[in-house]
Design a protein around this motif. Structure first.
Motif, PDB file in Angstrom:
ATOM      1  N   GLN A   1       0.806  -1.180   0.029  1.00  0.00           N
ATOM      2  CA  GLN A   1      -0.455  -0.140   0.138  1.00  0.00           C
ATOM      3  C   GLN A   1       0.675   1.457   0.009  1.00  0.00           C
ATOM      4  OE1 GLN A   1      -2.887   0.370   2.953  1.00  0.00           O
ATOM      5  NE2 GLN A   1      -4.242  -1.472   2.649  1.00  0.00           N
ATOM      6  N   GLN A   2       0.560   2.862  -1.115  1.00  0.00           N
ATOM      7  CA  GLN A   2       1.363   3.169  -0.932  1.00  0.00           C
ATOM      8  C   GLN A   2       3.036   2.909  -1.239  1.00  0.00           C
ATOM      9  OE1 GLN A   2      -0.409   5.901  -0.804  1.00  0.00           O
ATOM     10  NE2 GLN A   2      -2.524   5.593   0.772  1.00  0.00           N
ATOM     11  N   ARG A   3       2.932   1.835  -1.988  1.00  0.00           N
ATOM     12  CA  ARG A   3       4.103   2.146  -1.781  1.00  0.00           C
ATOM     13  C   ARG A   3       4.752   2.175  -3.498  1.00  0.00           C
ATOM     14  NH1 ARG A   3       5.929   3.727   2.389  1.00  0.00           N
ATOM     15  NH2 ARG A   3       5.791   2.331   4.213  1.00  0.00           N
ATOM     16  N   PRO A   4       6.028   2.413  -4.298  1.00  0.00           N
ATOM     17  CA  PRO A   4       6.274   2.387  -5.417  1.00  0.00           C
ATOM     18  C   PRO A   4       6.103   0.555  -5.897  1.00  0.00           C
ATOM     19  CG  PRO A   4       7.590   3.581  -4.546  1.00  0.00           C
ATOM     20  CD  PRO A   4       7.136   2.896  -2.749  1.00  0.00           C
ATOM     21  N   TRP A   5       5.528   0.516  -6.711  1.00  0.00           N
ATOM     22  CA  TRP A   5       5.835  -0.422  -8.066  1.00  0.00           C
ATOM     23  C   TRP A   5       6.424  -0.014  -9.165  1.00  0.00           C
ATOM     24  CZ3 TRP A   5       3.599  -5.179  -6.164  1.00  0.00           C
ATOM     25  CH2 TRP A   5       3.559  -6.569  -7.264  1.00  0.00           C
ATOM     26  N   VAL A   6       7.280  -0.483  -9.758  1.00  0.00           N
ATOM     27  CA  VAL A   6       8.492  -0.735 -11.242  1.00  0.00           C
ATOM     28  C   VAL A   6       8.412  -1.383 -11.705  1.00  0.00           C
ATOM     29  CG1 VAL A   6      10.071  -0.520 -10.116  1.00  0.00           C
ATOM     30  CG2 VAL A   6      10.333   0.579 -12.154  1.00  0.00           C
ATOM     31  N   ALA A   7       7.980  -1.585 -12.973  1.00  0.00           N
ATOM     32  CA  ALA A   7       7.993  -1.692 -13.871  1.00  0.00           C
ATOM     33  C   ALA A   7       9.234  -1.447 -14.981  1.00  0.00           C
ATOM     34  CB  ALA A   7       6.713  -2.629 -15.146  1.00  0.00           C
ATOM     35  N   THR A   8      10.018  -2.626 -15.491  1.00  0.00           N
ATOM     36  CA  THR A   8      11.258  -1.746 -16.927  1.00  0.00           C
ATOM     37  C   THR A   8      10.764  -2.726 -18.169  1.00  0.00           C
ATOM     38  OG1 THR A   8      12.267  -4.184 -16.024  1.00  0.00           O
ATOM     39  CG2 THR A   8      12.778  -2.110 -15.184  1.00  0.00           C
ATOM     40  N   PRO A   9      10.009  -2.374 -18.266  1.00  0.00           N
ATOM     41  CA  PRO A   9       9.511  -2.371 -19.805  1.00  0.00           C
ATOM     42  C   PRO A   9      10.616  -2.654 -20.990  1.00  0.00           C
ATOM     43  CG  PRO A   9       7.673  -1.109 -19.641  1.00  0.00           C
ATOM     44  CD  PRO A   9       9.086  -1.074 -18.700  1.00  0.00           C
ATOM     45  N   ASP A  10      10.744  -3.648 -21.665  1.00  0.00           N
ATOM     46  CA  ASP A  10      11.880  -2.971 -23.497  1.00  0.00           C
ATOM     47  C   ASP A  10      11.129  -3.285 -24.191  1.00  0.00           C
ATOM     48  OD1 ASP A  10      12.004  -5.544 -23.995  1.00  0.00           O
ATOM     49  OD2 ASP A  10      13.804  -6.204 -23.051  1.00  0.00           O
ATOM     50  N   ASN A  11      11.424  -2.808 -25.491  1.00  0.00           N
ATOM     51  CA  ASN A  11      11.022  -3.013 -26.663  1.00  0.00           C
ATOM     52  C   ASN A  11      10.006  -4.002 -26.898  1.00  0.00           C
ATOM     53  OD1 ASN A  11      13.002  -4.543 -27.647  1.00  0.00           O
ATOM     54  ND2 ASN A  11      13.313  -2.849 -29.275  1.00  0.00           N
ATOM     55  N   GLN A  12      10.369  -5.865 -26.304  1.00  0.00           N
ATOM     56  CA  GLN A  12      10.095  -7.317 -27.039  1.00  0.00           C
ATOM     57  C   GLN A  12       8.680  -6.931 -25.473  1.00  0.00           C
ATOM     58  OE1 GLN A  12      13.618  -9.833 -26.765  1.00  0.00           O
ATOM     59  NE2 GLN A  12      12.021 -11.234 -26.086  1.00  0.00           N
ATOM     60  N   THR A  13       8.453  -6.309 -24.639  1.00  0.00           N
ATOM     61  CA  THR A  13       7.261  -6.304 -23.990  1.00  0.00           C
ATOM     62  C   THR A  13       6.033  -6.894 -24.150  1.00  0.00           C
ATOM     63  OG1 THR A  13       8.646  -5.645 -22.228  1.00  0.00           O
ATOM     64  CG2 THR A  13       6.644  -6.292 -21.663  1.00  0.00           C
ATOM     65  N   ASP A  14       5.220  -7.243 -23.844  1.00  0.00           N
ATOM     66  CA  ASP A  14       4.060  -6.998 -24.861  1.00  0.00           C
ATOM     67  C   ASP A  14       3.180  -6.346 -24.193  1.00  0.00           C
ATOM     68  OD1 ASP A  14       1.367  -7.817 -24.583  1.00  0.00           O
ATOM     69  OD2 ASP A  14       1.665 -10.053 -24.497  1.00  0.00           O
ATOM     70  N   LEU A  15       2.448  -4.998 -24.407  1.00  0.00           N
ATOM     71  CA  LEU A  15       2.216  -3.808 -24.270  1.00  0.00           C
ATOM     72  C   LEU A  15       0.647  -4.016 -23.206  1.00  0.00           C
ATOM     73  CD1 LEU A  15       2.490  -1.581 -25.974  1.00  0.00           C
ATOM     74  CD2 LEU A  15       3.893  -1.869 -24.077  1.00  0.00           C
ATOM     75  N   GLU A  16      -0.368  -5.556 -23.436  1.00  0.00           N
ATOM     76  CA  GLU A  16      -1.025  -5.911 -22.776  1.00  0.00           C
ATOM     77  C   GLU A  16      -0.717  -6.462 -21.587  1.00  0.00           C
ATOM     78  OE1 GLU A  16      -4.132  -9.261 -23.814  1.00  0.00           O
ATOM     79  OE2 GLU A  16      -4.771  -7.625 -25.218  1.00  0.00           O
ATOM     80  N   ALA A  17       0.220  -6.934 -21.743  1.00  0.00           N
ATOM     81  CA  ALA A  17       0.150  -8.045 -20.145  1.00  0.00           C
ATOM     82  C   ALA A  17       1.031  -6.609 -18.837  1.00  0.00           C
ATOM     83  CB  ALA A  17       1.620  -8.596 -20.755  1.00  0.00           C
TER      84      ALA A  17
END
Ligand SMILES: NC(=O)c1ccc[n+]([C@@H]2O[C@H](COP(=O)([O-])OP(=O)(O)OC[C@H]3O[C@@H](n4cnc5c(N)ncnc54)[C@H](O)[C@@H]3O)[C@@H](O)[C@H]2O)c1
Ligand SMILES: O=C(O)C(=O)C[C@]1(C(=O)O)C=C[C@@H](O)C=C1
Length: 314
Positions: free
Chosen positions: A148-164
């Motif tokens: 709760q109220q904590r950062p959650w960071v994703a590190t996508p690249d150009n291969q990452t499925d945008l829907e996922a």
């Protein structure tokens, strides 16, 4: 609840219809299991020891707990909450059991090596990292509301499925987290400074006090230590496996941070050594002003309820 008759993706109307597989039910996996169940997910937990499975069941960390990777078969989302070493050297049986249609994410503290490996291991892999934790580890450590109220960071690249990526965003937001995306290399440099370096600095401080040669002084320090020492040493007193794996997986960034830190400490030492009190005061004024800008998430009101309906959006 039957997980087998659902479709996967953003067309879901209710998070009650989703099934999450959590691999590893320690601090992060166990906390996820508790929160996801509270949000109405069906949770299947994969562990690697039967004693852990017994304890996880007793704690209610998942609806179903098993040592059989087959438990993941019907999952829409699989969260790899494994120690970095296991994440970077995955069990072939786990890989075989991951459903091709599921979205797979991880929670590892370092992202570059994870992304480099996993982007070719699963077509719907999203590298991610919740910035939340405690000093505890293992099957007894998981707790409600950790994210709760904590950062959650994703590190996508150009291969990452945008829907996922979007599903993982909605999942993180539903846990009450604040969503960010970042380049994986930048992520690793940044967390070296605000998460990995503090572990080593805090450990060095603990070690300095623990190795005080005068037993009377050491004992007095021990009994007088209060909130200041608790605040500055909390992460140095955390899970040694985690600290070691951070250093092993993010060595260059941590060495860079340590070099900068050593220089800063030397500046302060020089000011003290030479009695340059106005210079020291100016330095401390600068650090006093800096601190609030780096503690936005830590100062958030932890009593705010999580945004539980985010996954219910059409
Ligand atoms: N502790 C934190 O503050 C924190 C915060 C954010 C992210 N992370 C990341 O989360 C991940 C998990 O860390 P944690 O703190 O929950 O550690 P933890 O030790 O509490 O939990 C990891 C669990 O995985 C289990 N495990 C190990 N190998 C397994 C296997 N092959 N199959 C199934 N289970 C297995 C262990 O028994 C343990 O219960 C790490 O990648 C870490 O970098 C940790
Ligand atoms: O709060 C703690 O005890 C933590 O160490 C959490 C913390 C952090 O440094 O903020 C530690 C490791 C993670 O990968 C993410 C979060």
């Amino acid at each position: 609840m039957d997980c087998s008759a659902r479709t996967v993706g953003m067309e879901q109307n209710k998070n009650t219809s989703l099934c999450a597989g959590v691999v590893g039910l320690g601090l992060i996996g166990g906390s996820l299991g508790l929160d996801l169940q509270a949000l109405g997910w069906k949770v299947n937990g994969l562990v690697h020891r039967s004693t852990t499975a017994d304890r996880a069941r007793a704690r209610g960390l998942a609806h179903l707990v098993s040592t059989d990777p087959g438990i993941l078969a019907d999952c829409d989302l699989v969260i790899l909450a494994l120690p970095l070493a296991q994440l970077l050297n995955p069990d072939p049986n786990l890989l075989k059991a991951l459903p091709a249609a599921a979205v797979v994410t991880d929670v590892g503290s370092v992202k570059m090596p994870v992304l480099e490996l996993w982007r070719d291991l699963h077509p719907r892999f999203v590298a991610s990292h919740p910035m939340a934790g405690t000093a505890e580890a293992g099957v007894d450590a998981g707790l409600r509301g950790l994210f709760q109220q904590r950062p959650w960071v994703a590190t996508p690249d150009n291969q990452t499925d945008l829907e996922a990526l979007e599903l993982v965003r909605r999942f993180a937001v539903s846990l009450g987290s604040q969503w960010f995306t970042a380049d994986a290399a930048n992520h690793d440099q940044a967390v070296a400074l605000i998460s990995h370096l503090p572990v080593l600095v805090s450990a060095a401080l603990l070690r300095t006090v623990g190795e005080e040669r005068d037993p009377a002084v050491r004992e007095l320090a021990r009994v007088l230590s209060s909130s200041g020492f608790a605040d500055t040493t909390r992460v140095g007193g955390g899970n040694p496996q985690l600290g070691t794996s951070m250093a092993e997986s993010n060595t260059a960034a941590i060495l860079r941070g340590l070099a900068a830190y050593r220089w800063s400490l030397e500046q302060l030492e020089e000011a003290v050594l030479n009695g340059h009190w106005s210079q020291l005061k100016a330095e401390l004024e600068r650090s006093q002003a800096l601190r609030p800008s780096f503690l936005v998430a830590a100062n958030n009101d932890l009593n705010s309820p999580p945004a539980t309906d985010d996954l219910a959006e059409p």
